[in-house]
Design a protein around this motif. Sequence first.
Motif, PDB file in Angstrom:
ATOM      1  N   GLU A  73      40.655  42.286  41.041  1.00 31.80           N
ATOM      2  CA  GLU A  73      40.435  43.025  39.802  1.00 31.80           C
ATOM      3  C   GLU A  73      40.508  44.745  39.849  1.00 31.80           C
ATOM      4  OE1 GLU A  73      37.147  43.074  36.284  1.00 31.80           O
ATOM      5  OE2 GLU A  73      36.520  41.738  37.875  1.00 31.80           O
ATOM      6  N   GLY A  74      41.113  45.262  39.003  1.00 27.72           N
ATOM      7  CA  GLY A  74      41.124  46.524  38.614  1.00 27.72           C
ATOM      8  C   GLY A  74      42.440  47.179  39.423  1.00 27.72           C
ATOM      9  N   SER A  75      43.314  46.400  40.388  1.00 26.91           N
ATOM     10  CA  SER A  75      44.314  47.044  41.196  1.00 26.91           C
ATOM     11  C   SER A  75      45.507  46.748  40.405  1.00 26.91           C
ATOM     12  CB  SER A  75      44.311  46.083  42.348  1.00 26.91           C
ATOM     13  OG  SER A  75      44.591  44.869  42.404  1.00 26.91           O
TER      14      SER A  75
ATOM     15  N   LYS B 120      41.147  31.883  40.604  1.00 26.83           N
ATOM     16  CA  LYS B 120      41.112  33.095  39.956  1.00 26.83           C
ATOM     17  C   LYS B 120      39.621  33.263  39.414  1.00 26.83           C
ATOM     18  CE  LYS B 120      43.929  34.458  36.804  1.00 26.83           C
ATOM     19  NZ  LYS B 120      44.866  34.394  35.431  1.00 26.83           N
ATOM     20  N   TYR B 121      38.986  34.545  39.760  1.00 25.08           N
ATOM     21  CA  TYR B 121      37.454  34.673  39.425  1.00 25.08           C
ATOM     22  C   TYR B 121      37.321  35.952  38.929  1.00 25.08           C
ATOM     23  CZ  TYR B 121      37.717  36.562  44.194  1.00 25.08           C
ATOM     24  OH  TYR B 121      38.087  37.640  45.076  1.00 25.08           O
ATOM     25  N   LYS B 122      36.050  36.308  38.467  1.00 25.20           N
ATOM     26  CA  LYS B 122      35.322  37.522  38.208  1.00 25.20           C
ATOM     27  C   LYS B 122      34.253  37.662  38.918  1.00 25.20           C
ATOM     28  CE  LYS B 122      36.296  39.765  34.443  1.00 25.20           C
ATOM     29  NZ  LYS B 122      36.853  40.852  34.224  1.00 25.20           N
TER      30      LYS B 122
ATOM     31  N   TYR C  46      39.611  29.671  37.004  1.00 28.53           N
ATOM     32  CA  TYR C  46      40.676  28.821  37.004  1.00 28.53           C
ATOM     33  C   TYR C  46      40.956  28.256  38.566  1.00 28.53           C
ATOM     34  CZ  TYR C  46      44.943  26.362  36.131  1.00 28.53           C
ATOM     35  OH  TYR C  46      45.915  25.530  36.319  1.00 28.53           O
ATOM     36  N   VAL C  47      41.383  26.994  38.706  1.00 31.87           N
ATOM     37  CA  VAL C  47      41.815  26.724  40.111  1.00 31.87           C
ATOM     38  C   VAL C  47      43.406  26.489  39.935  1.00 31.87           C
ATOM     39  CG1 VAL C  47      41.704  25.029  42.045  1.00 31.87           C
ATOM     40  CG2 VAL C  47      39.770  25.560  40.797  1.00 31.87           C
TER      41      VAL C  47
ATOM     42  N   ALA D 159      42.073  36.894  42.496  1.00 32.08           N
ATOM     43  CA  ALA D 159      42.551  35.919  42.913  1.00 32.08           C
ATOM     44  C   ALA D 159      42.353  35.829  44.396  1.00 32.08           C
ATOM     45  CB  ALA D 159      43.992  35.432  42.514  1.00 32.08           C
ATOM     46  N   ALA D 160      41.903  34.418  45.120  1.00 32.47           N
ATOM     47  CA  ALA D 160      42.002  34.403  46.523  1.00 32.47           C
ATOM     48  C   ALA D 160      42.087  32.667  46.802  1.00 32.47           C
ATOM     49  CB  ALA D 160      40.402  34.384  46.861  1.00 32.47           C
ATOM     50  N   VAL D 161      42.706  32.371  47.968  1.00 33.32           N
ATOM     51  CA  VAL D 161      43.010  31.093  48.338  1.00 33.32           C
ATOM     52  C   VAL D 161      41.763  30.421  48.767  1.00 33.32           C
ATOM     53  CG1 VAL D 161      45.576  31.837  49.009  1.00 33.32           C
ATOM     54  CG2 VAL D 161      43.745  31.698  50.635  1.00 33.32           C
TER      55      VAL D 161
END
Length: 235
Positions: free
Chosen positions: A49-51, A66-68, A79-80, A102-104
Amino acid sequence: MSIKGLFPIDKWDFESESILADLPETEIAQLMRRKTENDYKKGAVIFREGSYPSGIYYLVSGRAKKYKVDLDGGEQIIYVANTGELLGYHSILSGENYVDSAAVLEDSVIAFIPKDDFLESLEHSVTLSRRLLKTLSHEFSVLANSLTMYARRPVRERLALQLIVVREKYKSHGNADAAVEINMSRDDLASLVGTARENVVRMLSEFKEEGILETKGRKIIVRDVKRLIEVANYK
């Protein structure tokens, strides 16, 4: 077991894999002409986030979240994403920095598509632009449903509903009758549901006692999806 006719999964799934499905070969080649593929180990961050968004990401294999991140460092999974889905295109379209991270969730292979190639393909492909608009409209409906769920549903119903949705993400398309193993940590599942890890662990134990599911380590196997749909109480 298929949940078709039992549960409206389309109201809870972005289905962004449909954006590139069956596009003309020339358009796919144009979009993918400078793509690079990389292996990501479980837990690796795709973007933060922010990049600044320099391109979009195509999930060749694996799953991602996807996350905050809140002020206390806690995660809220939005979301997945599954194999075949796109990530990061919202920020490219809005011209803003990433509004989420986002991360795996497992070892994955992800293709990076440069921003210029994505925008050029979007400009020249009527099919791609129409599908993207349709997907964005659908995602708005999905997020509206999610907001309503978090505001009005007890945790037990939210957990049941998310297990139904995540189960679809982990299904084998080659064998619809095979048992579905949800390989997700309790922390990630709690983040997805919007509750404490302890609540998820307790309710999973309750579901086990009721014969709805079983667990093998961190893996969750839904044995009675009809009962789970009843618990979700979706109307």
